[in-house]
Design a protein around this motif. Structure first.
Motif, mmCIF file in Angstrom:
data_model
loop_
_atom_site.group_PDB
_atom_site.id
_atom_site.type_symbol
_atom_site.label_atom_id
_atom_site.label_comp_id
_atom_site.label_asym_id
_atom_site.label_seq_id
_atom_site.Cartn_x
_atom_site.Cartn_y
_atom_site.Cartn_z
ATOM 1 N N ASN A 146 11.601 -13.186 21.185
ATOM 2 C CA ASN A 146 12.278 -12.119 20.423
ATOM 3 C C ASN A 146 13.789 -12.355 20.383
ATOM 4 O O ASN A 146 14.590 -11.418 20.322
ATOM 5 C CB ASN A 146 11.979 -10.752 21.065
ATOM 6 C CG ASN A 146 12.090 -9.612 20.093
ATOM 7 O OD1 ASN A 146 11.898 -9.788 18.889
ATOM 8 N ND2 ASN A 146 12.413 -8.437 20.590
ATOM 9 N N GLU A 147 14.172 -13.642 20.410
ATOM 10 C CA GLU A 147 15.572 -13.998 20.631
ATOM 11 C C GLU A 147 16.500 -13.513 19.526
ATOM 12 O O GLU A 147 17.517 -12.847 19.788
ATOM 13 C CB GLU A 147 15.704 -15.520 20.770
ATOM 14 C CG GLU A 147 17.124 -15.965 21.065
ATOM 15 C CD GLU A 147 17.232 -17.465 21.261
ATOM 16 O OE1 GLU A 147 17.571 -17.878 22.381
ATOM 17 O OE2 GLU A 147 16.969 -18.222 20.291
ATOM 18 N N ASP B 59 16.167 -11.241 17.216
ATOM 19 C CA ASP B 59 16.264 -9.784 17.136
ATOM 20 C C ASP B 59 17.080 -9.216 18.287
ATOM 21 O O ASP B 59 17.825 -8.236 18.116
ATOM 22 C CB ASP B 59 14.860 -9.161 17.133
ATOM 23 C CG ASP B 59 14.141 -9.361 15.806
ATOM 24 O OD1 ASP B 59 14.828 -9.625 14.797
ATOM 25 O OD2 ASP B 59 12.904 -9.267 15.772
ATOM 26 N N ARG B 60 16.953 -9.806 19.473
ATOM 27 C CA ARG B 60 17.744 -9.332 20.618
ATOM 28 C C ARG B 60 19.228 -9.590 20.393
ATOM 29 O O ARG B 60 20.075 -8.754 20.729
ATOM 30 C CB ARG B 60 17.282 -10.015 21.909
ATOM 31 C CG ARG B 60 15.970 -9.486 22.449
ATOM 32 C CD ARG B 60 15.662 -9.994 23.849
ATOM 33 N NE ARG B 60 15.350 -11.422 23.872
ATOM 34 C CZ ARG B 60 16.105 -12.343 24.460
ATOM 35 N NH1 ARG B 60 17.235 -12.007 25.061
ATOM 36 N NH2 ARG B 60 15.746 -13.618 24.449
ATOM 37 N N ALA C 219 20.425 -7.080 17.875
ATOM 38 C CA ALA C 219 20.461 -5.741 18.487
ATOM 39 C C ALA C 219 21.647 -5.590 19.426
ATOM 40 O O ALA C 219 22.290 -4.525 19.464
ATOM 41 C CB ALA C 219 19.158 -5.483 19.239
ATOM 42 N N ASP C 220 21.964 -6.640 20.176
ATOM 43 C CA ASP C 220 23.110 -6.577 21.099
ATOM 44 C C ASP C 220 24.409 -6.378 20.333
ATOM 45 O O ASP C 220 25.265 -5.563 20.720
ATOM 46 C CB ASP C 220 23.187 -7.856 21.935
ATOM 47 C CG ASP C 220 22.115 -7.915 23.014
ATOM 48 O OD1 ASP C 220 21.506 -6.873 23.306
ATOM 49 O OD2 ASP C 220 21.870 -9.023 23.549
ATOM 50 N N THR D 171 24.175 -15.897 28.844
ATOM 51 C CA THR D 171 23.280 -14.755 29.012
ATOM 52 C C THR D 171 23.689 -13.833 30.146
ATOM 53 O O THR D 171 23.339 -12.662 30.136
ATOM 54 C CB THR D 171 21.839 -15.239 29.251
ATOM 55 O OG1 THR D 171 21.829 -16.228 30.288
ATOM 56 C CG2 THR D 171 21.262 -15.840 27.979
ATOM 57 N N PRO E 131 14.116 -15.557 28.696
ATOM 58 C CA PRO E 131 14.718 -14.462 29.472
ATOM 59 C C PRO E 131 14.326 -14.567 30.935
ATOM 60 O O PRO E 131 13.331 -15.215 31.290
ATOM 61 C CB PRO E 131 14.139 -13.200 28.823
ATOM 62 C CG PRO E 131 12.939 -13.643 28.063
ATOM 63 C CD PRO E 131 13.164 -15.073 27.681
#
Length: 965
Positions: A546-547, A549-550, A553-554, A826, A960
């Protein structure tokens, strides 16, 4: 005897101890914060001991000798204006002691101001604190300094810049930001300003020359400068010099692409000398001559064939310099900032430097060593140094980064002291491979600190200069660079976080300081992952972890926070907030969303998914939004004050050089069936399962410790909507939707009720019916008995660990493991400090990090260690670390084993270097991964242990972090 039981000692590892991590910061790290003004000495309360600078509608007059430096007199005028901005009262300037009464601010330079010298003679101030010092000031209250004066606030400097820094320091203390002009930081009105007693001083700077390089200045800064000020003239440089001095810098390389500092406006150099700015020219512009001054009539830029013209050209430069304070660049590169020759012509370059020094001596009529000089070891010039070329001892060796913030060379720890010392040329902006980066701030202050602290520990303290591009939008890292240059010893990994808060507090009137600090910290972190100019639709994975989209979103969370703050800020702060926070956040968020939308368009188009057309339209909308944000910056912000300033192109790069204009990413339209045409896709795969598919869909594994979810997407490749439903015999498999209608696409999240699920490993199935087509789906779950598990747990063929989350840190008396919060793509980074140590021989007592892990599998595993892309800055084969499991003899790994141009380009583009080692795990269960310190300056960010070939899916940031028990 196992490796860990050996009683082998190394001189660098005299004693060890295990430190169990109880907090983010390790032993020995101060969390006191330092910015330009670490301690406030101006308050709003009156007292008998304080000095009333502004009180009860009056302001103290200002006494300064006409015999002081012109720059001191000019900057005193700035202080008068600053006091007026704050209080609406303009202080009276007086020139003679006899004119003074009651409360007076006395400003002057020791040995230049007769007023200051009289105070010394009367014993009112201590000359020993200033005499012979470099750029030092003292600010103190003196009772009854002269007849008729009750109290004086005395700002005394050891030299011209010392006095100027003292004046600007008071300006900063009363609330005038260095960025009042360049970022429209407002001045808060105050009716009472009182100076506390005591001797206020910041001492001498630890780095002698601290400056900026204006570079790559077209079309942004050049467009702005010509429209607003008529060009790169003395009006422009007046603003630049003031900015530098307010930040306690002292050194400038002026704009150079097609620009001629000394020619375009002869007052440029006069003004620099008045202010006390030390002038230089860039690394490839010898003897003060701008490269643009070399015309075709001069012949070829080639010392071998045209030395006579070059010698005269350089002589004229030194004549023009006169007695103005200058660091003269020596050496030579080829025409247009290119290599001078193929290979290294050491004899030729040595002859050039000898000729240049003879010119300096001849024209100045004093020995060459009395004129400050520097030789920049930039790009291929470092090869000359590495192959043995040396310059006279008084010449400063200006070492360089790789143009991407990674230092290439430092002095050897045991190197002989050089009179000229060493400097660093650093970059916040660059034109060149693997890609230009000029548009927006992508510089993390944590990395800047880590690299510059490394340089300082290796004795680099004569010159620090940074390429700031157009000045804007590099405001934040520029101020940090000059702050740390003043005193690197006051900064450490433990107080960098406070720097963000202080910056937010000082620039935005103590409004939302914590929230703004967090936004500054995270937007620069996200932007540092990959320069915007390097982004494309393939950067972040659409299907894995889900990279993409993450990431979007961030950014969107930051944008939402910034919008909310902007709505609540006092109106006068909104222009500054837009420049320093809101625009970089909104523009960066929009750009990342643009490329993710383009990626989804391409993926869905390949899959025949009707949603492709929605994302094609979204790409167009986001591309237009980028232009709208820029247009607002140019035409609406501060009533159009900053037109042109964000004109650097940044979308559509296809090689290292910028496109002429922003280019919208390519998109595809899908012309789909007139009926329904269902398809199913799954997390971790681009494969499409449609009416013709017979394959079983396989989902990623789920386990009870991580308690995460996976998903499938049911999409429509036709016009007509269709129905779907899920057949499932296991009531412990939970779906966000078990049936419904699909017009475009529907994502179905899949979770497990672990209280109902069977214990251990279970392979299960369910079926998706889309229209009339049945798709069988397989899912492997592991309901784990966690009683015997310790550490990070294997799942889906890997264990992923953020470096700061170790189980044990074993330090020595010499070095400690130090977390650098926020330094990482990260999370954070970890390194050993101090950095100025010799290589550590690996032994059972070595400083090391230990990570508890739990494997369900056994056999061959690969450990991928993610490091910041540090370059081998020492003589030798590379920077090394050790790695092993349990009592395994450590493998010695070389961070710089592959030093090819291709490897370097890949590592700086990705802002990470991944080193892989292979190990054998004999038994499943609990194990300990150990990372051994050997060389300093390796910054470990992340560890990914691959337990099954091919199970670690492609992604930019890596998997993650795994569950830890």
């Amino acid at each position: 005897m196992s490796f860990t039981e050996k009683e082998t000692y190394d001189p660098m590892c005299l004693k060890t101890k295990i430190v169990y991590v109880l907090s983010l910061f390790l032993i020995g790290l101060s969390t006191k914060s330092y910015a330009i003004n670490p301690e406030k000495y101006v308050v709003n309360q009156a007292s008998a001991e304080n000095f009333p600078l502004v009180s009860k509608g009056k302001t103290a007059s200002i006494l300064v000798s006409d015999k002081d430096f012109e720059g001191v007199l000019k900057v005193t005028g700035h202080l008068e204006n600053d006091i007026f901005k704050v209080s609406d009262l303009h202080p009276k300037r007086i020139k003679k002691i006899a004119e003074a009464e009651d409360f007076v601010v006395i400003i002057g330079t020791l040995g230049k101001s007769e007023i200051i010298d009289q105070l010394v003679k009367k014993g009112k101030i201590d000359a020993a604190q200033l005499r012979g010092k470099w750029e030092k000031f003292t600010t103190q209250i003196v009772e009854n300094p002269f007849k008729g004066i009750k109290k004086a606030l005395v700002i005394a400097g050891s030299d011209k810049r010392g006095t100027i820094y003292g004046i600007y320091d008071l300006s900063n203390q009363i609330g005038v930001s260095p960025w009042y002009f360049w970022a429209d930081v407002p001045v808060k009105k105050q009716s009472e300003l009182h100076v506390l007693p005591g001797i206020h001083s910041q001492g001498e700077p630890k780095v002698k020359y601290r400056g900026i390089f204006i570079n790559d200045e077209a079309p942004a800064l050049s467009g702005w400068a010509f429209e607003k000020l008529g060009g790169f003239n003395s009006k422009f440089y007046d603003k630049v010099f003031e900015l530098i001095l307010r930040m306690k810098g002292n050194y400038l390389w002026p704009a150079m692409w097609g620009r001629m500092f000394y020619v375009e406006d002869p007052q440029n150099a006069v003004l620099a000398d008045k202010y006390g700015i030390v002038m230089g020219t860039s690394h490839h512009e010898p003897l003060t001559r701008a490269h643009a001054e070399w015309g075709k009539s001069n012949g070829k830029w080639d010392f071998s064939t045209n030395s006579e013209s070059l010698v005269q050209f350089w002589k004229d430069g030194i004549k023009r310099m006169g007695n103005k304070e200058t660091i003269v660049t020596v050496g030579m590169r080829g025409d247009g900032d290119e290599p001078m020759t193929e290979g290294t012509a050491i004899e030729l370059l040595e002859n050039i430097v000898k000729t240049q020094r003879n010119i300096i001596a001849e024209v100045t009529k004093k020995p060459a060593e009395e004129t400050p000089q520097m030789w920049a070891l930039y790009k291929e010039v470092q090869d000359y140094y590495d192959k043995g070329m040396r310059v006279p001892d008084d010449v400063t060796l200006l070492l360089c980064d790789d143009n991407w913030g990674n230092i290439r060379k430092l002095p050897e720890l045991n190197a002989k002291t050089r009179k000229g010392g060493y400097g660093i040329y650093y970059h916040f902006d660059y034109v060149g491979g693997p890609r230009n980066y000029k548009w927006i701030n992508t510089n993390q202050i944590e990395r800047v600190w880590e690299q510059m602290d490394l340089a300082y520990q290796y004795g680099v303290d004569k010159i620090w200069i940074v390429n700031v591009g157009d000045i804007k939008p590099m405001e934040f890292p520029t101020e940090f660079f000059l702050d740390i240059a003043w005193n690197p010893e006051k900064f450490n990994a433990g107080n960098l976080d406070h720097y963000y808060r202080n910056c937010a507090k000082e620039n935005f009137g103590n409004q939302f300081s914590e929230e703004i600090a967090e936004i500054l910290k995270l937007y620069t972190k996200y932007n540092a992952r990959r320069k915007p100019e390097l982004l494309d639709a393939a950067t972040y994975s659409i299907t894995n972890y889900n990279e993409a989209d993450r990431v979007v979103a961030d950014y969107q969370k930051l944008a939402e926070k910034a919008h909310l703050i902007n709505e609540k800020l006092q109106p006068e702060y909104k222009d500054a907030f837009y420049q320093l926070v809101l625009f970089p956040v909104l523009a960066s968020s929009n750009l990342n969303e643009l490329y993710v939308a383009a990626a989804k368009n391409q993926l869905y188009a390949e899959q025949g998914n009707a949603a492709a057309n929605l994302y094609a339209e979204k790409v167009k909308t986001l591309f237009e939004k980028d232009a709208e944000l820029t247009n607002f910056y140019h035409t609406k912000l501060a009533d159009g004050k900053w037109n042109h300033m964000m004109a650097q192109t940044h979308i559509g790069y296809d090689n290292w050089q910028q496109p002429d204009k922003n280019v919208i990413p390519k998109t595809k339209l899908v012309y789909y069936d007139t009926t329904s045409n269902p398809a199913v896709t799954a997390e971790g795969s681009k494969e499409v399962y449609d009416s013709k598919s017979t394959k079983t869909i396989v989902l990623p594994d789920l386990n009870s410790l991580e308690n995460n979810a996976t998903y499938v997407e049911v999409s429509n490749r036709g016009v007509k909507s269709f129905q779907f439903r899920i057949e499932n015999k296991n009531d412990w498999i939970l779906f966000s939707f078990s049936k419904g209608t699909v017009a475009f696409e529907k994502r179905i999240a899949i979770r497990i009720d672990w209280k109902k699920a069977p214990k251990g490993i279970t392979n299960c199935q369910f079926t998706i019916l889309a229209d009339d087509k049945r798709h069988k789906v397989e899912l492997k779950i592991n309901n784990i008995d966690s009683d015997k598990i310790k550490g990070f747990v294997e799942n889906n063929g890997y264990i992923s660990i953020e470096s700061k989350n170790y189980s044990n840190a074993i330090n020595s008396e010499v070095v400690k493991w130090t977390i650098i919060p926020n330094l990482g793509k990260t999370d954070s980074g970890i390194t050993i400090k101090p950095s100025n140590i010799q290589t550590i021989a690996v032994s059972g007592q070595s400083p090391r990090l230990e990570y508890d892990v739990h494997f369900f599998s056994k056999g061959k595993v690969k450990v991928h260690a993610y490091f910041s892309p540090t370059i081998n800055f020492k003589f030798g084969e590379g920077l090394k670390y050790g790695i092993g499991f349990d009592s395994e003899k450590p493998q010695i790994m070389n961070l710089n084993a592959d030093s090819s141009e291709k490897s370097w380009a890949a590592s700086v583009a990705a802002n990470i270097k991944i080193i892989t080692s292979t190990h054998q795990i004999e038994n499943s269960g609990n194990h300990v991964l150990k990372i051994y310190a050997i060389d300093p300056a390796l910054v470990l960010q992340k560890i990914v242990i691959e337990t099954e070939d091919g199970k670690v899916l492609d992604s930019y940031l890596g998997p993650p972090e795994s569950f830890k028990k």
